[in-house]
Design a protein around this motif. Sequence first.
Motif, PDB file in Angstrom:
ATOM      1  N   VAL A 272     -43.755  55.479 102.220  1.00  0.00           N
ATOM      2  CA  VAL A 272     -44.779  55.906 103.051  1.00  0.00           C
ATOM      3  C   VAL A 272     -44.581  54.959 104.134  1.00  0.00           C
ATOM      4  O   VAL A 272     -44.702  55.616 105.436  1.00  0.00           O
ATOM      5  N   VAL A 273     -43.892  53.838 104.464  1.00  0.00           N
ATOM      6  CA  VAL A 273     -43.419  53.360 105.421  1.00  0.00           C
ATOM      7  C   VAL A 273     -42.527  54.279 106.174  1.00  0.00           C
ATOM      8  O   VAL A 273     -42.651  54.231 107.409  1.00  0.00           O
ATOM      9  N   GLU A 274     -41.527  54.543 105.570  1.00  0.00           N
ATOM     10  CA  GLU A 274     -40.589  55.649 106.300  1.00  0.00           C
ATOM     11  C   GLU A 274     -41.249  56.832 106.592  1.00  0.00           C
ATOM     12  O   GLU A 274     -40.753  57.125 107.822  1.00  0.00           O
ATOM     13  N   LYS A 275     -42.148  57.382 106.073  1.00  0.00           N
ATOM     14  CA  LYS A 275     -42.550  58.688 106.719  1.00  0.00           C
ATOM     15  C   LYS A 275     -43.690  58.138 107.711  1.00  0.00           C
ATOM     16  O   LYS A 275     -43.870  59.020 108.685  1.00  0.00           O
ATOM     17  N   ALA A 276     -44.283  57.218 107.718  1.00  0.00           N
ATOM     18  CA  ALA A 276     -45.441  56.646 108.847  1.00  0.00           C
ATOM     19  C   ALA A 276     -44.510  56.375 110.180  1.00  0.00           C
ATOM     20  O   ALA A 276     -45.073  56.844 111.203  1.00  0.00           O
ATOM     21  N   PHE A 277     -43.154  55.918 110.142  1.00  0.00           N
ATOM     22  CA  PHE A 277     -42.648  55.571 111.348  1.00  0.00           C
ATOM     23  C   PHE A 277     -41.462  56.627 111.716  1.00  0.00           C
ATOM     24  O   PHE A 277     -40.622  56.588 112.770  1.00  0.00           O
ATOM     25  N   GLY A 278     -41.256  57.417 110.659  1.00  0.00           N
ATOM     26  CA  GLY A 278     -40.070  58.689 110.676  1.00  0.00           C
ATOM     27  C   GLY A 278     -38.756  58.174 110.924  1.00  0.00           C
ATOM     28  O   GLY A 278     -37.795  58.542 111.435  1.00  0.00           O
ATOM     29  N   LYS A 279     -38.485  56.865 110.128  1.00  0.00           N
ATOM     30  CA  LYS A 279     -37.296  56.106 110.142  1.00  0.00           C
ATOM     31  C   LYS A 279     -36.810  55.849 108.581  1.00  0.00           C
ATOM     32  O   LYS A 279     -37.791  55.607 107.934  1.00  0.00           O
ATOM     33  N   LEU A 302     -49.421  53.888 109.520  1.00  0.00           N
ATOM     34  CA  LEU A 302     -49.597  53.505 108.027  1.00  0.00           C
ATOM     35  C   LEU A 302     -50.742  54.030 107.397  1.00  0.00           C
ATOM     36  O   LEU A 302     -50.796  54.913 106.288  1.00  0.00           O
ATOM     37  N   GLU A 303     -52.082  53.958 107.974  1.00  0.00           N
ATOM     38  CA  GLU A 303     -53.164  54.364 107.481  1.00  0.00           C
ATOM     39  C   GLU A 303     -53.371  55.990 107.288  1.00  0.00           C
ATOM     40  O   GLU A 303     -53.532  56.569 106.207  1.00  0.00           O
ATOM     41  N   LYS A 304     -53.005  56.515 108.430  1.00  0.00           N
ATOM     42  CA  LYS A 304     -52.604  58.053 108.535  1.00  0.00           C
ATOM     43  C   LYS A 304     -51.813  58.453 107.469  1.00  0.00           C
ATOM     44  O   LYS A 304     -52.099  59.552 106.751  1.00  0.00           O
ATOM     45  N   THR A 305     -50.683  57.948 107.152  1.00  0.00           N
ATOM     46  CA  THR A 305     -49.626  58.418 105.850  1.00  0.00           C
ATOM     47  C   THR A 305     -50.334  58.180 104.766  1.00  0.00           C
ATOM     48  O   THR A 305     -50.419  58.772 103.707  1.00  0.00           O
ATOM     49  N   PHE A 306     -50.772  56.980 104.446  1.00  0.00           N
ATOM     50  CA  PHE A 306     -51.714  56.486 103.050  1.00  0.00           C
ATOM     51  C   PHE A 306     -52.497  57.692 102.698  1.00  0.00           C
ATOM     52  O   PHE A 306     -52.743  58.045 101.551  1.00  0.00           O
TER      53      PHE A 306
END
Length: 306
Positions: A272-279, A302-306
């Motif tokens: 989720v962290v990787e998806k949130a920041f695209g890294k 993070l909220e948006k991705t979760f």
Amino acid sequence: MKELVFGHKNPDTDTIACAKEYAYLQNKLGGDVEAVALGEPNDETKFVLDYFNEPVPRVITKAAPEVDAVMLVDHNEAQQSVDDLADVTVTHVVDHHRIANFETQGPLYFHAEPLGCCSTIIYKEYKQHGIDVPKNIAGLMLSGIISDTLLLKSPTTTDEDRQAVKELAAIAGVDYEEYGLAMLKAGTNLDDKSEEQLISADAKSFSMGGKTIRIDQINTVDLNDVFKREDAFRAAIEKQNAAGGYDLFLLMVTDILNSDTRLMVVGEPQDVVEKAFGKKITDGKMDLPGVVSRKKQVVPPLEKTF
């Protein structure tokens, strides 16, 4: 009847400054209000209090044994507030963060604005009520804004914050750039602090997607000075995750001179962290150029991705 005013747990400069500023304002308006803290001040805040000859506020863990009503500044989320918040009446809230996990049984005064610093909002209230800002209070307000906006470099900074800094610096009688850099550097002396102290000093908990996320931020002038202790930090974070029931711990190590952050990630879900920041997370770390704000640049994606 007497009320207490305080900011969030693990207080930073703005939260302690705001409590003092708001207590002064409310007392000028006829109240009986004492500024207290939910933790000891950090080195940056100690520098500020010493510079402007302000006493360190006393620390409390519970409010109900002393008062029936409280005022909150620089926060509203229950998990960031006093342990027995549910046992007292909240009469005032002044904040610049998101509004979450907060409810009251009765009406209250609630002033929230999307500004870079809560002290900017309180400064506006002084103006609205026609209350003069004393030199020491102006210094606290100025310090809070500099701290929260990293000397006006954070993307959370607004034109209102910039104007307030100019006006408050004149009242306080300081060069805000020279003073601000000295103040920020005062908070980056990390060698005499344990890893446990550093991962707790500015930590906040958030509920996202049924997970408990803990995010702490350490300011430094040298990323390598922090990451030479990486193994010890990871061990301390894993221990705290187990003790506190945190699913995911993000340690933001922010270079205040270059306005960059290196993120240390401990726990799950890391995808989720990787998806949130695209890294991609590499060796438990992720570089985030230009990222300095937990509130605006870390929590929202993070909220948006979760």
